[in-house]
Design an enzyme around this catalytic site. Structure first.
Site, PDB file in Angstrom:
ATOM      1  N   GLY A  43      -2.741  -1.486  -0.118  1.00 52.59           N
ATOM      2  CA  GLY A  43      -3.116  -2.038   1.189  1.00 52.59           C
ATOM      3  C   GLY A  43      -4.624  -2.139   1.322  1.00 52.59           C
ATOM      4  N   ASP A  54      -9.053  -1.667   6.295  1.00 55.88           N
ATOM      5  CA  ASP A  54      -7.679  -1.223   6.027  1.00 55.88           C
ATOM      6  C   ASP A  54      -7.191  -0.381   7.210  1.00 55.88           C
ATOM      7  OD1 ASP A  54      -5.310  -0.499   4.775  1.00 55.88           O
ATOM      8  OD2 ASP A  54      -6.250   1.002   3.472  1.00 55.88           O
ATOM      9  N   ASP A  81       2.587  -0.254  -1.458  1.00 53.73           N
ATOM     10  CA  ASP A  81       1.958   0.580  -0.435  1.00 53.73           C
ATOM     11  C   ASP A  81       2.351  -0.001   0.922  1.00 53.73           C
ATOM     12  OD1 ASP A  81       0.240   1.983   1.199  1.00 53.73           O
ATOM     13  OD2 ASP A  81      -1.594   1.064   0.416  1.00 53.73           O
ATOM     14  N   ARG A 155       4.382  10.035   1.579  1.00 49.39           N
ATOM     15  CA  ARG A 155       2.972  10.409   1.392  1.00 49.39           C
ATOM     16  C   ARG A 155       2.499  11.223   2.589  1.00 49.39           C
ATOM     17  NH1 ARG A 155      -1.753   5.801   0.633  1.00 49.39           N
ATOM     18  NH2 ARG A 155      -3.401   6.783   1.854  1.00 49.39           N
TER      19      ARG A 155
HETATM   20  C1  SPV Z   1      -4.566   2.079  -0.904  1.00 52.45           C
HETATM   21  O1  SPV Z   1      -5.013   1.788  -2.023  1.00 52.45           O
HETATM   22  O2  SPV Z   1      -4.314   1.241  -0.038  1.00 52.45           O
HETATM   23  C2  SPV Z   1      -4.300   3.490  -0.570  1.00 52.45           C
HETATM   24  C3  SPV Z   1      -5.073   4.527  -1.248  1.00 52.45           C
HETATM   25  O3  SPV Z   1      -3.489   3.733   0.285  1.00 52.45           O
HETATM   26  S1  SPV Z   1      -6.401   4.968  -0.215  1.00 52.45           S
HETATM   27  O4  SPV Z   1      -7.142   3.769   0.091  1.00 52.45           O
HETATM   28  O5  SPV Z   1      -7.192   5.945  -0.944  1.00 52.45           O
HETATM   29  O6  SPV Z   1      -5.834   5.547   0.986  1.00 52.45           O
HETATM   30 MG    MG Z   2      -3.048   2.123   1.496  1.00 53.81          MG
END
Ligand code: SPV
Ligand code: MG
Length: 290
Positions: A43, A54, A81, A155
């Site tokens: 994500g 994000d 994800d 998670r």
């Molecule tokens: C993603 O890659 O979207 C993840 C990992 O969920 S993190 O960005 O570290 O949360």
């Molecule tokens: Mg993510």
């Protein structure tokens, strides 16, 4: 063999699935070429690709469409994800049905509230849902899957939210009891100590999944020594590599006033043709165009 069965087979035979992040079919193809076992349909990477944070701004449909294209082109099992599951347990039922139909082998769902905030940001608002609520979401994910081998990864963000190891263990145990196939425990500590302490204390039966972005000292060899890890995700290295390479190339072109200075350091057009399958197009033209 379904993608979930393939993931389970690698985990059983090799002891560890190594997944590389991707934000596009092309990045997933390059990860496959490099020899990774699986693709992490991240994500964070997709949000970055759209140039947005994000924080649940990219919709399920956007992520699902890209994930489907990644499945189609990479040939590897995809670990999707799905953030918080895009809402409550009812939304999870719909999401898992859609992602399974897109061909993924696993879904990873986190115990934060919707809308979520990216995990690694300093001082981020990390609101969690109640344990019982997340158990309901795990049960919804399990009940929505048609293939019992579709891997459901729960998670916990307890360490990310600063709630400590006891809360992380309590949540992990509750999620295993609700039927999770793996527990992903995330940490933003700069060393592996917090995660290694968690893994030492982990008394459940299901394997652990890790995303060691913040603590890069955690190599494959070190993960294998821990014994209890079944899935290792390199979380954002496709988009970060792309950002670095584009920045460098664009700056050089501006500096040189032309493209002559970058020819030796970027991929050739032929390399891109190869990735696009232009050889097959030419063969097919000979066969079918009259
Ligand atoms: C993603 O890659 O979207 C993840 C990992 O969920 S993190 O960005 O570290 O949360
Ligand atoms: Mg993510």
């Amino acid at each position: 063999m379904g993608a979930g069965t393939r993931l389970r087979k690698v985990m059983a035979e090799e002891g560890l699935v190594e997944a590389m992040a991707a934000h596009s079919p092309l990045s997933a193809m390059l990860a496959a070429e490099a020899g990774f076992d699986a693709i992490w349909a991240s994500g964070f990477e997709l949000s970055a690709m759209y140039g947005v944070p994000d924080v649940s701004v990219v919709s399920m449909t956007q992520h699902l469409d890209m994930t489907r294209a990644i499945v189609d082109r990479s040939g590897l099992p995809v670990v999707a994800d799905i953030d918080t599951g895009f809402g409550n347990a009812i939304n999870v039922l719909y999401a898992v049905e859609q992602y399974e139909r897109a061909g993924v082998g696993a879904i990873v769902m986190e115990d934060k509230s919707f809308p979520k905030v990216t995990s690694l940001i300093a001082g981020g608002r990390q609101d969690m849902v109640r344990i019982e609520e997340f158990q309901g979401k795990i049960e919804a994910a399990r009940s929505a899957r048609r293939d019992p081998d579709l891997v459901v990864v729960a998670r916990t963000e307890a360490l990310i939210a600063g709630l400590g190891q006891d809360e992380a263990l309590k949540r992990a145990r509750a999620y295993e009891a609700a039927g999770a196939d793996l527990i992903l425990v995330h940490s933003k500590q700069k060393t592996p100590d917090e995660i290694e302490a968690f893994i030492k204390a982990w008394d459940g039966k299901v394997p652990i999944a890790l995303v060691p972005t913040a603590y890069p000292q955690m190599t494959v060899a070190r993960v294998r020594e821990l014994k209890k890890v079944g899935l290792l995700i390199w979380g954002n290295h496709a988009i970060r590599a792309a950002v670095g390479a584009m920045r460098k190339t664009f700056a050089q072109i501006r500096k040189d006033g032309g493209i002559h200075g970058v020819e030796g350091s970027i991929s050739t057009v032929d390399e891109v043709f190869d990735l696009q399958g232009m050889g097959t197009v030419k063969d097919n033209e000979k066969r079918f165009l009259r």
